[in-house]
Design a protein around this motif. Structure first.
Motif, short mmCIF file in Angstrom:
data_model
loop_
_atom_site.label_atom_id
_atom_site.label_comp_id
_atom_site.label_asym_id
_atom_site.label_seq_id
_atom_site.Cartn_x
_atom_site.Cartn_y
_atom_site.Cartn_z
N GLY A 41 -11.01 66.26 104.73
CA GLY A 41 -9.96 66.91 105.44
C GLY A 41 -10.84 66.55 107.00
N ALA A 42 -11.62 65.61 107.17
CA ALA A 42 -11.99 65.30 108.47
C ALA A 42 -10.60 64.63 109.48
CB ALA A 42 -13.01 63.38 109.05
N LEU A 43 -10.09 65.09 111.25
CA LEU A 43 -9.27 64.29 111.85
C LEU A 43 -9.88 62.56 112.27
CD1 LEU A 43 -7.42 64.58 113.87
CD2 LEU A 43 -8.66 64.81 115.03
N ALA A 44 -7.71 62.45 111.61
CA ALA A 44 -8.20 60.59 111.59
C ALA A 44 -7.68 60.26 113.64
CB ALA A 44 -7.81 60.14 110.49
N VAL A 45 -7.90 59.49 113.28
CA VAL A 45 -7.56 59.08 115.50
C VAL A 45 -6.92 57.67 115.04
CG1 VAL A 45 -8.19 59.16 117.61
CG2 VAL A 45 -9.21 60.87 116.39
N SER A 46 -5.96 57.47 115.92
CA SER A 46 -5.28 55.81 116.15
C SER A 46 -5.52 56.00 117.75
CB SER A 46 -4.21 56.15 115.34
OG SER A 46 -3.22 54.94 115.74
N GLY A 47 -5.84 54.69 118.00
CA GLY A 47 -5.24 53.98 119.10
C GLY A 47 -3.82 53.79 119.60
N GLY A 48 -3.14 53.96 118.48
CA GLY A 48 -1.38 53.69 118.64
C GLY A 48 -0.28 54.40 119.73
N CYS A 49 0.27 53.22 119.93
CA CYS A 49 1.33 53.16 121.78
C CYS A 49 0.28 53.56 122.09
CB CYS A 49 2.06 54.99 120.83
SG CYS A 49 3.17 55.36 121.85
N GLY A 50 -0.77 52.86 122.47
CA GLY A 50 -1.34 52.46 123.20
C GLY A 50 -0.48 51.47 125.45
N GLU A 51 0.14 51.12 124.52
CA GLU A 51 1.06 49.83 125.51
C GLU A 51 1.68 50.56 126.16
OE1 GLU A 51 0.88 49.55 122.40
OE2 GLU A 51 0.55 47.82 121.39
N ALA B 225 -8.82 68.88 123.33
CA ALA B 225 -8.55 70.13 122.29
C ALA B 225 -9.31 69.90 120.53
CB ALA B 225 -7.25 70.87 122.56
N HIS B 226 -8.84 68.13 120.28
CA HIS B 226 -9.04 68.00 119.13
C HIS B 226 -10.98 68.00 119.02
CE1 HIS B 226 -5.22 66.78 119.12
NE2 HIS B 226 -4.80 66.30 118.10
N VAL B 227 -10.93 67.50 119.53
CA VAL B 227 -13.26 67.80 119.62
C VAL B 227 -13.41 69.40 119.38
CG1 VAL B 227 -15.15 67.08 120.74
CG2 VAL B 227 -13.46 65.52 120.60
N ALA B 228 -12.37 70.23 120.09
CA ALA B 228 -13.29 71.55 119.95
C ALA B 228 -12.82 71.77 118.69
CB ALA B 228 -12.60 72.56 121.22
N GLN B 229 -11.67 71.23 117.83
CA GLN B 229 -12.03 72.11 117.03
C GLN B 229 -12.20 71.21 115.15
OE1 GLN B 229 -9.64 74.82 115.54
NE2 GLN B 229 -9.33 73.89 113.45
N PHE B 230 -13.16 70.10 115.63
CA PHE B 230 -13.72 69.25 115.00
C PHE B 230 -14.59 68.89 114.77
CE2 PHE B 230 -8.59 69.02 114.69
CZ PHE B 230 -8.14 69.03 112.85
N GLY B 231 -15.24 68.83 116.12
CA GLY B 231 -16.48 68.31 116.49
C GLY B 231 -17.30 67.05 116.02
N ASP B 232 -17.60 66.57 115.88
CA ASP B 232 -17.81 65.12 114.78
C ASP B 232 -17.49 64.59 113.63
OD1 ASP B 232 -19.95 65.25 116.81
OD2 ASP B 232 -21.50 65.51 116.18
N GLN B 233 -16.18 65.53 113.06
CA GLN B 233 -16.01 65.74 111.85
C GLN B 233 -14.13 64.56 112.13
OE1 GLN B 233 -14.81 68.27 108.91
NE2 GLN B 233 -14.97 67.46 107.22
N ILE B 234 -14.74 63.32 113.20
CA ILE B 234 -13.55 62.92 113.18
C ILE B 234 -13.97 61.37 112.36
CG2 ILE B 234 -12.61 62.06 115.18
CD1 ILE B 234 -12.74 64.47 116.85
N ARG B 235 -12.78 60.44 112.71
CA ARG B 235 -13.21 58.92 112.28
C ARG B 235 -12.00 58.02 113.16
NH1 ARG B 235 -12.94 61.77 106.88
NH2 ARG B 235 -15.12 61.29 106.36
N SER B 236 -12.39 57.19 113.52
CA SER B 236 -11.54 56.48 114.72
C SER B 236 -12.23 55.30 114.49
CB SER B 236 -12.17 57.14 116.53
OG SER B 236 -11.21 56.69 117.58
N PRO B 237 -10.69 54.29 114.89
CA PRO B 237 -11.24 53.24 114.97
C PRO B 237 -11.93 52.18 116.07
CG PRO B 237 -8.24 53.25 115.32
CD PRO B 237 -9.39 54.32 114.70
N LEU B 238 -12.21 51.08 116.52
CA LEU B 238 -13.01 50.60 117.17
C LEU B 238 -13.07 48.62 116.81
CD1 LEU B 238 -13.73 50.70 119.89
CD2 LEU B 238 -16.30 50.49 118.62
N SER B 239 -11.63 48.39 118.07
CA SER B 239 -11.37 46.97 118.10
C SER B 239 -12.23 45.89 119.44
CB SER B 239 -10.28 46.64 117.65
OG SER B 239 -9.28 46.97 119.24
N GLY B 240 -11.73 44.38 119.54
CA GLY B 240 -12.11 44.35 120.05
C GLY B 240 -11.14 44.47 121.36
N GLY B 241 -9.77 45.18 121.46
CA GLY B 241 -8.57 45.88 122.39
C GLY B 241 -9.39 46.64 123.17
N LEU B 242 -7.87 47.00 124.12
CA LEU B 242 -8.55 47.77 124.74
C LEU B 242 -8.34 49.74 124.09
CD1 LEU B 242 -8.42 48.60 127.92
CD2 LEU B 242 -6.49 47.53 128.30
#
Length: 580
Positions: free
Chosen positions: A336-346, A224-241
């Motif tokens: 006004g991009a969508l910022a994404v977080s992997g928080g609470c993945g535990e 649903a978020h991708v349908a709204q924002f397309g590629d205007q999305i920023r997301s972190p990447l690390s060595g974790g899961l």
């Protein structure tokens, strides 16, 4: 909509003063000018996103919906989402249709209601007399004539990063409970109790069926978020899961997000993230947050800017850095991009590292929240009372009757989203979701509900989360990780042993783990800061006149703890004579 402020107007002098203070505080944090609305008995200010995003205000004659944060209803954003909220009964919300983290005011049929998301992650502060409600901590503090530090809240922030439950660091300020909808009346408020159940028993479905059940809500929410924002999305990447699982869901939905990683040159996260990008053909922007150091003379202005940008109290007290923390936040939300977080993945893992048996709420408090050395505090600190208070908050957050005795192991898993995530990630969401929309899919209650059905054995060392990642995106799963193994198969022996060796430790030893580490020498954390006297003495009184009531500053050898206490000292100086 990214900000709300409400003042009761039965006392015109208080309302005028509070609204004026709120306008000033929100403006200092970068918000555009608000729109004002009169409700029966109340005055409302609502503020758009600082940077930009879907509309958060809907007016239909005398009816109104004003939202802060990122409400998603039926997979829609902006006006369609608000229209759907307007049609619902606030006392019987259809949570199967509602997602995201937000606060909403709904006025329909002459009645006005305030409510938050499923876990009340997006914070709404209220004073102890229900005269004001505010999504900004600083605006609420500035609007009140007098404030006093609450010892429990102060110690929870210092020792565990953020106050737990409904508390703040001030006795006069609380946050809206997830179990309440507040009706605003001409003479005050009426509190309506609402239930927010989660599954209370693990599922015995085969692994393949469990993966399908977990995949479906995650894909729907991210899609649903991708349908709204397309590629205007920023997301972190690390060595974790966790960040990798978010990226897998984004890629599956057809998104090519802007990816970034933070760290020092040679950091494992940096090297793994960039190697992953090179192997799979996507760019990962790298920011070294410690690359530049401002001169000491520039530090006061920088800290002042950080203080307002992060609403006075950021997670980890991180207002004393070189400005990179604030710059990174603005970069995440640019345009006004969508910022994404992997928080609470535990939620997919055994976060508390407890074995599979019953424990009391006090056991959990002793196991995880006893991150203190009594000698760091003054006589105002009572270790037993501190942990008893946390245990009571745990019991309040867990659905009865399990909370009245030893908790079933499945109930203990609920403590992570209901207590820990609400406090830590809720503050993060509240600070990030002011700038532009913010997505933390692992704290969406539909994803959390599925995670609560996982058998504990599948949570150990990320077994299930890795299997879910591998089912969604085998290419990502096959890349190396900071755990020393990829995610296409079971976790490695080293990873399994590290978790097992924590699970077998008895409660009494877990309670004293932090104190034992402190005895081994000074400690710190990854959030750093320019904490040398040449910098800090320019922004706080080194005698700590406000916090010395609570802490023996000279005894603190944990720089992360010291930084959080310094953040409170800076806050006290800013509020000045308001503090009792």
């Amino acid at each position: 909509m990214a900000g709300l402020f409400l003042a009761r107007n039965d006392d015109p002098a208080f309302a005028e003063s509070a609204l004026g203070a709120a306008r000033t505080a929100f403006a200092a944090q970068g918000f555009p000018a608000p729109a004002a609305h009169a409700l029966r008995g109340w005055s409302l200010l609502h503020f758009p996103y600082i940077v930009g995003g879907p509309e958060g205000l809907l007016v239909r004659g005398d009816d109104l919906v004003a939202a802060a944060g990122t409400p998603v209803v039926d997979g829609k954003f902006g006006h369609p989402a608000l229209e759907a909220l307007l049609m619902m009964d606030p006392l019987a919300l259809d949570w199967d249709r509602i997602g995201g983290q937000f606060v909403a005011l709904v006025r329909r049929g002459g009645r006005s209601f305030l409510f938050g998301d499923y876990f009340a992650a997006f914070q709404l502060f209220r004073d102890d007399r229900d005269r004001l409600f505010s999504t900004s901590f600083l605006a609420a503090a500035e609007a009140l004539p007098r404030l006093s530090f609450d010892a429990q809240g102060v110690y929870e922030l210092a020792f565990n990063v953020m106050p737990l439950g409904d508390d703040s660091v001030f006795a006069e300020l609380k946050t809206l409970s997830p179990f309440e909808v507040v009706e605003l009346t001409e003479r005050g408020t009426i509190r309506h109790r609402v239930d927010k159940p989660l599954p209370a028993a693990p599922s015995d479905l085969p692994l393949a069926e469990q993966i399908a059940h977990h995949h479906a809500p995650l894909a729907a929410i991210v899609g649903a978020h991708v349908a709204q924002f397309g590629d205007q999305i920023r997301s972190p990447l690390s060595g974790g899961l966790d960040s990798r699982l978010v990226l897998a869901a984004l890629r599956e939905a057809g998104c090519r997000p802007e990816l970034y990683v933070y760290g020092l040159p040679g950091d494992e996260d940096v090297e793994i993230a960039q190697a992953m990008g090179k192997a799979l053909g996507f760019e990962v922007a790298w920011t070294d947050k410690y690359a530049e150091t401002p001169p000491p003379d520039a530090f006061p202005e920088l800290v002042e800017r950080n203080f307002h940008q992060f609403d006075g109290l950021p997670t980890f007290g991180n207002i004393f850095d070189n400005g990179a923390h604030g710059a990174a936040q603005l970069a995440r939300h640019a345009g006004g991009a969508l910022a994404v977080s992997g928080g609470c993945g535990e939620i997919y893992r055994n976060f508390f590292y407890l074995p599979d048996r019953r424990f009391s709420a006090k056991d959990v408090a002793r196991t995880f929240f006893a991150r203190f050395v009594p000698g760091d505090a003054t006589s105002a600190f009572d270790p037993r009372a501190f942990l008893d208070s946390i245990a009571e908050k745990i019991r309040t957050a867990i659905e009865p009757p399990a909370a009245t005795s030893r908790l079933d192991r499945a109930r203990i898993e609920q403590i992570y989203p209901r207590i820990r995530c609400r406090a830590l990630f809720g503050r993060e969401i509240s600070l990030e979701g002011r700038y532009s929309p913010y997505l933390m899919p692992f704290l969406d209650h539909r994803v959390v509900a599925q995670a609560m059905t996982l058998p504990l054995a599948r949570k150990h060392a990320g077994r299930f989360e890795a299997a879910l990642l591998n089912a969604i995106d085998p290419q990502l799963a096959a890349q190396p990780s900071a755990y020393g193994h990829d995610f296409t198969g079971p976790p490695g022996r080293k990873h399994r042993f590290a978790e097992w060796s924590t699970r077998i430790r008895p409660i009494w030893l877990r309670q004293h783990t932090y104190a034992i580490r402190r005895r081994l020498g000074p400690m710190g954390d990854e959030h750093g800061g320019l904490l040398e006297p040449d910098y800090m003495n320019r922004v706080i009184d080194p005698a700590f006149p406000a916090m010395r009531r609570f802490f023996r500053i000279e005894h603190i050898t944990d720089s992360g703890l010291w930084r959080r206490v310094a953040n409170l000292e800076y806050l006290a100086a800013k509020l000045g004579s308001k503090l009792a």
